[in-house]
Design an enzyme around this catalytic site. Structure first.
Site, short mmCIF file in Angstrom:
data_model
loop_
_atom_site.label_atom_id
_atom_site.label_comp_id
_atom_site.label_asym_id
_atom_site.label_seq_id
_atom_site.Cartn_x
_atom_site.Cartn_y
_atom_site.Cartn_z
N ASP A 119 0.88 -1.41 0.19
CA ASP A 119 0.05 -0.13 -0.04
C ASP A 119 0.75 1.06 -0.17
OD1 ASP A 119 -2.50 1.48 0.37
OD2 ASP A 119 -1.60 1.65 2.42
N LEU A 120 0.55 2.40 -0.35
CA LEU A 120 1.27 3.41 -0.42
C LEU A 120 1.18 4.44 0.96
CD1 LEU A 120 3.37 5.40 -2.05
CD2 LEU A 120 1.14 6.43 -3.20
N ASP A 121 -0.01 4.99 1.17
CA ASP A 121 -0.27 5.86 2.23
C ASP A 121 0.06 5.43 3.42
OD1 ASP A 121 -0.82 7.85 3.73
OD2 ASP A 121 -3.15 7.87 3.34
N THR A 140 1.09 10.34 3.57
CA THR A 140 0.38 11.40 2.91
C THR A 140 -0.77 11.63 3.72
OG1 THR A 140 -0.15 9.70 1.16
CG2 THR A 140 1.35 11.24 0.63
N LYS A 181 -8.57 6.76 6.22
CA LYS A 181 -7.41 6.14 5.78
C LYS A 181 -7.82 4.83 4.83
CE LYS A 181 -4.17 7.87 9.29
NZ LYS A 181 -3.34 7.59 10.41
N GLY A 182 -7.20 4.94 3.82
CA GLY A 182 -7.28 3.86 2.81
C GLY A 182 -8.61 3.75 2.13
N ARG A 185 -11.48 8.34 -2.58
CA ARG A 185 -12.01 9.98 -2.31
C ARG A 185 -13.16 10.16 -2.36
NH1 ARG A 185 -9.48 13.12 -7.32
NH2 ARG A 185 -7.80 11.94 -6.90
N SER A 218 -2.58 0.71 -4.41
CA SER A 218 -2.93 1.89 -3.28
C SER A 218 -4.55 2.22 -3.87
CB SER A 218 -2.03 2.95 -3.77
OG SER A 218 -2.57 4.25 -3.44
N ALA A 219 -4.90 2.82 -3.04
CA ALA A 219 -6.50 3.38 -3.52
C ALA A 219 -6.38 4.80 -4.14
CB ALA A 219 -7.59 3.63 -2.24
N SER A 220 -5.10 5.46 -4.01
CA SER A 220 -4.99 6.72 -4.54
C SER A 220 -4.69 6.94 -6.02
CB SER A 220 -3.88 7.31 -3.95
OG SER A 220 -3.58 8.57 -4.30
N ASN A 225 -3.63 9.21 -7.03
CA ASN A 225 -2.52 10.52 -7.28
C ASN A 225 -1.03 9.53 -6.83
OD1 ASN A 225 -3.60 13.18 -7.49
ND2 ASN A 225 -4.51 12.48 -5.51
N LYS A 245 -10.90 -1.27 -1.76
CA LYS A 245 -10.94 -1.95 -0.64
C LYS A 245 -12.03 -1.86 0.55
CE LYS A 245 -5.87 -0.72 -1.05
NZ LYS A 245 -4.83 0.06 -0.54
N GLU A 261 -0.12 -3.57 4.51
CA GLU A 261 -1.14 -2.55 4.51
C GLU A 261 -1.47 -1.75 5.93
OE1 GLU A 261 -3.91 -1.11 1.87
OE2 GLU A 261 -3.97 -0.94 3.86
N ASP A 262 -1.71 -0.42 6.00
CA ASP A 262 -1.94 0.10 7.14
C ASP A 262 -3.37 0.33 7.53
OD1 ASP A 262 -2.20 2.09 5.20
OD2 ASP A 262 -2.58 3.50 6.81
P1 B16 Z 1 -6.65 10.16 -3.73
P2 B16 Z 1 -3.63 4.11 0.14
C1 B16 Z 1 -5.55 6.18 -0.01
O1 B16 Z 1 -4.04 5.66 -0.05
C2 B16 Z 1 -5.52 6.96 1.20
O2 B16 Z 1 -5.17 6.48 2.60
C3 B16 Z 1 -6.82 7.59 1.56
O3 B16 Z 1 -6.92 8.45 2.60
C4 B16 Z 1 -7.14 8.24 0.34
O4 B16 Z 1 -8.61 8.70 0.16
C5 B16 Z 1 -7.46 7.49 -0.98
O5 B16 Z 1 -5.84 7.02 -1.21
C6 B16 Z 1 -7.38 8.11 -2.33
O6 B16 Z 1 -6.43 9.14 -2.52
O7 B16 Z 1 -7.55 11.05 -3.49
O8 B16 Z 1 -5.26 10.69 -3.97
O9 B16 Z 1 -7.19 9.23 -4.95
O10 B16 Z 1 -3.44 4.01 1.58
O11 B16 Z 1 -4.59 3.27 -0.44
O12 B16 Z 1 -2.27 4.40 -0.51
MG MG Z 2 -2.68 3.24 3.29
#
Ligand code: B16
Ligand code: MG
Length: 220
Positions: free
Chosen positions: A11-13, A19, A47-48, A51, A116-118, A120, A147, A171-172
């Site tokens: 996982d990233l964040d 982040t 977290k996780g 958006r 990662s869910a992000s 970005n 997730k 994973e956190d």
């Molecule tokens: P974005 P991960 C997640 O990252 C964050 O933990 C979560 O807080 C955020 O809403 C999600 O990414 C989406 O991010 O707005 O940049 O698309 O922990 O899955 O790496």
């Molecule tokens: Mg995370």
């Protein structure tokens, strides 16, 4: 069940970088604008989480209803502020032990992916100089189910060509641990045992793990 580990998925964040603090600042700014307060404790719930779902939770906290158009505009505004923060990031924000562990995997010829869910994630990887480190990058733009659905990790395993049972997930977030377990992978929680207790193993951070030790514990 014992697992023979042949690949890792991170996982990233919360695992490679923190982040969450920038997500918090951007969501709090949006809440301020909408006229309610949003605390660091509230931020734990995001977290996780994707958006779109994060915005829904934020609006629940503020007891506010927005039209679909207003929601889209609010999420876009939050993301612009968030991107301003991540564009200031550099290598120094890689969490302790992360780079060392990735280097160790490289030394052993073990492939690793990002899950990662992000949306970005690629931008963050560029900022911290890890854009070419991962064999596969599965981010929020590549998945249709968030997730705790295992899709993100199963896609990572498929792109690496490694069976799910031979992957270790780091994973956190509680939903991410559930996703790892549902994918049939050896799942390592990164954080507090009280929150991540369902994982096969919980560590405080990547500084607490070595390749040898991962392989050994996964086989027990
Ligand atoms: P974005 P991960 C997640 O990252 C964050 O933990 C979560 O807080 C955020 O809403 C999600 O990414 C989406 O991010 O707005 O940049 O698309 O922990 O899955 O790496
Ligand atoms: Mg995370």
């Amino acid at each position: 069940m014992t697992h023979i580990i042949k690949a890792c998925i991170f996982d990233l964040d919360g695992v490679i970088v923190d982040t969450a603090k920038y997500h918090f600042l951007a969501w709090r700014r949006l809440a301020d604008e909408l006229g309610f307060s949003f605390t660091e404790q509230d931020n734990e719930r995001l977290k996780g989480v994707s958006r779109v779902r994060s915005l829904e939770i934020l609006l629940e906290i503020g007891d506010l209803t927005l039209s679909p158009e207003e929601q889209e505009a609010a999420a876009a505004r939050k993301n612009r502020w968030y991107v301003e923060y991540i564009d200031q990031m550099d290598r120094s924000e890689i969490l302790p032990g992360a780079e060392e562990f990735l280097n160790e995997l490289n030394d052993h010829g073990i492939p690793f992916a990002l899950g990662s869910a992000s949306k970005n994630a690629p931008r963050i990887l560029r900022r911290i100089g890890l854009e070419n480190a991962f064999a596969a990058v599965i981010d929020g733009t590549k998945v249709s189910k968030a997730k705790p659905d295992p899709e993100v990790f199963l896609l990572g395993a498929a792109e690496m060509g490694i069976p799910a049972e031979n992957c270790a997930v780091f994973e956190d977030a509680e939903a991410g641990v559930e996703a790892g377990l549902r994918a049939g992978m050896y799942t390592v929680g990164v954080g507090e045992p009280e929150v991540l207790g369902k994982a096969h193993r919980v560590i405080p951070g990547l500084a607490a793990v070595t390749w040898e030790d991962l392989v050994q514990k996964a086989q027990q």
